[in-house]
Design an enzyme around this catalytic site. Structure first.
Site, mmCIF file in Angstrom:
data_model
loop_
_atom_site.group_PDB
_atom_site.id
_atom_site.type_symbol
_atom_site.label_atom_id
_atom_site.label_comp_id
_atom_site.label_asym_id
_atom_site.label_seq_id
_atom_site.Cartn_x
_atom_site.Cartn_y
_atom_site.Cartn_z
ATOM 1 N N GLU A 1 63.490 76.821 31.185
ATOM 2 C CA GLU A 1 63.177 76.836 32.616
ATOM 3 C C GLU A 1 62.537 78.152 33.037
ATOM 4 O O GLU A 1 61.494 78.173 33.693
ATOM 5 C CB GLU A 1 64.446 76.579 33.432
ATOM 6 C CG GLU A 1 64.235 76.685 34.922
ATOM 7 C CD GLU A 1 63.187 75.730 35.436
ATOM 8 O OE1 GLU A 1 62.269 76.191 36.137
ATOM 9 O OE2 GLU A 1 63.257 74.521 35.119
ATOM 10 N N ASP B 1 58.708 78.833 34.335
ATOM 11 C CA ASP B 1 58.484 79.403 35.668
ATOM 12 C C ASP B 1 57.595 80.632 35.622
ATOM 13 O O ASP B 1 56.596 80.732 36.342
ATOM 14 C CB ASP B 1 59.825 79.769 36.306
ATOM 15 C CG ASP B 1 60.639 78.566 36.738
ATOM 16 O OD1 ASP B 1 60.076 77.457 36.778
ATOM 17 O OD2 ASP B 1 61.833 78.737 37.023
ATOM 18 N N SER C 1 59.860 71.276 38.425
ATOM 19 C CA SER C 1 59.957 72.721 38.270
ATOM 20 C C SER C 1 58.745 73.298 37.546
ATOM 21 O O SER C 1 58.631 74.511 37.431
ATOM 22 C CB SER C 1 61.231 73.108 37.536
ATOM 23 O OG SER C 1 61.278 72.472 36.297
ATOM 24 N N ASP D 1 44.730 63.488 47.801
ATOM 25 C CA ASP D 1 45.728 62.524 48.279
ATOM 26 C C ASP D 1 46.196 61.663 47.106
ATOM 27 O O ASP D 1 45.400 60.930 46.501
ATOM 28 C CB ASP D 1 45.102 61.659 49.371
ATOM 29 C CG ASP D 1 46.133 60.859 50.142
ATOM 30 O OD1 ASP D 1 47.341 61.036 49.880
ATOM 31 O OD2 ASP D 1 45.730 60.063 51.016
ATOM 32 N N ILE D 2 47.474 61.748 46.791
ATOM 33 C CA ILE D 2 48.057 60.969 45.692
ATOM 34 C C ILE D 2 48.578 59.662 46.277
ATOM 35 O O ILE D 2 49.527 59.661 47.068
ATOM 36 C CB ILE D 2 49.213 61.734 45.007
ATOM 37 C CG1 ILE D 2 48.793 63.171 44.681
ATOM 38 C CG2 ILE D 2 49.670 60.990 43.763
ATOM 39 C CD1 ILE D 2 47.650 63.304 43.716
ATOM 40 N N GLY E 1 47.737 59.593 52.911
ATOM 41 C CA GLY E 1 48.356 60.605 53.750
ATOM 42 C C GLY E 1 49.679 61.075 53.180
ATOM 43 O O GLY E 1 49.965 60.894 51.992
ATOM 44 N N ASP F 1 53.476 61.240 52.111
ATOM 45 C CA ASP F 1 54.525 60.298 51.724
ATOM 46 C C ASP F 1 55.650 61.073 51.055
ATOM 47 O O ASP F 1 55.435 62.190 50.574
ATOM 48 C CB ASP F 1 53.976 59.209 50.793
ATOM 49 C CG ASP F 1 53.332 59.772 49.537
ATOM 50 O OD1 ASP F 1 54.058 60.298 48.677
ATOM 51 O OD2 ASP F 1 52.086 59.687 49.421
#
Length: 603
Positions: free
Chosen positions: A267, A271, A506, A551-552, A576, A578
């Site tokens: 992790e 990061d 993450s 936009d996904i 838009g 979501d």
């Protein structure tokens, strides 16, 4: 996937000790020989001279004034927009009256604590003492507890725990004496069958970030870690060499807490490599909290520290309603009268204080869909928003993928790290799916925080869009909707003793943080101030120019990390905003152009 390290805590959640004004000594809780987490075992009594530290969280005042000031400073168009406040100015709003602080001070000193051992943080006191003094203060005992798996030994409170009536009405919380370390959980790498992998150059190509773009001014960025998540500077340096990134390792002055470079964890590796792999040349920070600290402890520590990074990426969280429930802190919370809502509300206040300083907080939205990690087989009749992502005072980031069928691997000048890899140059970006990425992106609506005005238009448009929704009783449609944005969170290349691919929201969170670090440099250079709390600006930018986001519109978060049970419910992506992908992923050149116009920046 699983890089969203949700706080699977067995009674190690910060022992928050609620006090109230009563006519006699207030019993706050009791540690018995059975109500502590496995694999810990009670051992011998601790010597009276052993050093201890704890925090007294004092009752805050004028929270309405704090909130109104926060929104005035955070909202574009406000006369006070980005009129950030100092630590002292913020504490002047929320700190209790001096006579209340003096009363608590006198109690501490009367019991043997010297004044130099008390750090006044305005609305909290950090105290250094010994076991003998703490025993008198709280009328309790202290024992060693031993981890039966590792042999590690720690000191924790044992027996009843109390505050005298003379100060109990002045103190909200006591933390630092009963919490147990957060256990570390294994993570799952991305499948080697994935068609394309994601390198820093992939992000530049897909998100329209010029290869030459890098920070040249005062733009800083940090990662916040828990769970003994260390990183290796040598792994970071090699990652930067493999992907032709200027060498940039956080200095000793910008490493807060203890980092063990000989024990790097996935992790922290992910990061740090991607905040600096995207936010190239930004001043990097690595911030790791102690084992006995969760969000309140971190936020208090961070706010009271003068020199901090301007952007913080947090890839951790746990279900909002379960901050004090089974597996986290149920017994302590039930004993003390503290519930998850009270804890979340206090942490949200701390996040406001941080935002007022001009800091941008970003949080991963979770890796177990709308149902959350506490319900992997979807047996309960409600959805589980994650916290801190559900806080209206952070920017929550969901995860996307390049579909296997569409992935393109045609980088014009692939770096050495892409040798033998199919580093993506393009493809169709969708919400992550369990079938391809082995997880679903967290998202939904807070059960604690009401919907903030900055997202009213976007969220109402989604709810009225005609898209299929979960049963109305499963979620709070009036709550804060999240995530706010999204980015790639699947098949991400990292270097930890060698290249491997990982995934999770993450990964998406530090990617967005890196994008903001690049943008922040222009805003700072022009105005002398950073963007600060991002959300009102992001939603306004989307309203003004939707092309600043990709936009996904494909995907959902119905599944969990455990699979896709027939009982699972969730949300679907659409045009838009979501509650799967937020406003979408970044289109950097459009964002930069909007920022330049908004702040009158000349190239």
């Amino acid at each position: 996937n699983t890089y969203y390290i949700m706080m699977r805590i067995s009674l190690i959640f910060t022992f928050i000790l609620l006090a109230a004004s009563v006519s006699s000594e207030k019993i706050l809780g009791e540690r018995t020989r059975t109500n502590f987490p496995k694999p810990w075992k009670i051992s011998s009594v601790v010597d009276d001279n052993k050093a201890l530290n704890f925090i007294l969280a004092l009752k805050q005042h004028n929270l309405d004034s704090l909130t109104s000031t926060f929104w005035a400073v955070s909202t574009p168009g406000s006369p006070s927009y980005r009129d950030f406040k100092t630590i002292e100015q913020i504490l002047a709003i929320v700190s209790p009256p001096q006579e209340d602080i003096d009363t608590v001070y006198e109690w501490l000193k009367k019991e043997g604590i010297r004044e130099w051992a008390i750090k006044n943080m305005g609305d909290a006191l950090q105290v250094r003492t010994t076991v003998s003094v703490a025993k008198k203060l709280f009328n309790t005992d202290f024992h060693y507890f031993v981890n039966q798996n590792t042999g590690r030994r720690i000191v924790r409170q044992f027996g009843t725990f109390s505050l005298p009536s003379s100060v109990s009405h002045l103190i909200d919380f006591v933390s630092g004496l009963s919490e147990f370390p957060i256990p570390r959980y294994s993570t799952k790498p991305t499948s080697p069958l994935t068609a394309v992998t994601i390198a820093p150059q992939s992000l530049q190509a897909i998100y329209k970030i010029p290869a030459t773009e890098k920070v040249t001014g005062n733009s800083s960025i940090g990662v916040i870690e828990w769970e003994d998540q260390y990183y290796s500077p040598s792994d970071l340096t090699q990652f930067e060499q493999l992907f032709n990134i200027p060498t940039n390792v956080p200095s000793a002055a910008h490493t807060i807490g203890y980092n063990d470079p000989t024990s790097p964890q996935l992790e922290a590796t992910l990061d740090i490599q991607y905040v600096l792999g995207v936010g190239i040349n930004a001043v990097g920070w690595f911030w790791i909290e102690q084992d006995n600290v969760w969000l309140y402890g971190y936020a208090t520590h961070f706010f009271s520290t003068k020199d901090v990074p301007l952007i913080c990426s947090m890839s951790y969280g746990w279900n909002e309603e379960d901050q004090c429930e089974s597996g986290i802190g149920q017994q302590e919370c039930s004993q003390l009268g503290v519930n998850s809502k009270q804890y979340v509300e206090r942490v949200n206040v701390e996040f406001q204080k941080i935002g007022l300083r001009g800091i941008s907080l970003l949080a991963a939205s979770g890796d177990s869909g709308a149902n959350g990690r506490t319900d992997p087989t979807c047996t309960v009749t409600h959805l589980n928003p994650a916290f801190p992502a559900a806080s209206p005072f952070v920017t929550a980031v969901g995860g996307t993928q390049i579909t296997d069928a569409s992935g393109e691997a045609n980088l014009p000048n692939p770096p050495p790290g892409c040798s033998g890899q199919s580093c993506a140059s393009g493809g169709t970006e969708t919400c992550v799916s369990y079938d391809q990425s082995n997880y679903a992106s967290g998202g939904g609506f807070s059960d604690v925080a009401v919907r903030p005005s900055y997202q009213t238009t976007a969220v109402e448009a989604y709810l009225k869009s005609g898209i299929a929704l979960p049963p109305a009783s499963y979620y709070n449609a009036a709550g804060r909707g999240f995530p706010d944005v999204s980015a790639l969170g699947s098949a991400i290349l990292i270097n930890q003793g060698g290249l491997e691919t990982v995934g999770g929201t993450s990964a998406a969170c530090p990617i967005w943080a890196g994008v903001i670090a690049l943008i922040n440099q222009y805003v700072i250079a022009k105005t002398g101030k950073p963007l600060g709390f991002l959300n009102p600006f992001l939603y306004q930018m989307h309203d003004t120019d939707p092309t600043t986001f990709h936009d996904i519109t494909i995907g959902d978060n119905i599944c969990t990390e455990g699979g896709c049970a027939s009982t699972c419910h969730g949300y679907r992506a659409t045009k838009g905003w979501d509650p799967v992908s937020g406003l979408g992923s970044p289109v950097y050149d459009k964002i930069k152009a909007y920022v330049n116009t908004h702040f009158n920046i000349e190239e």
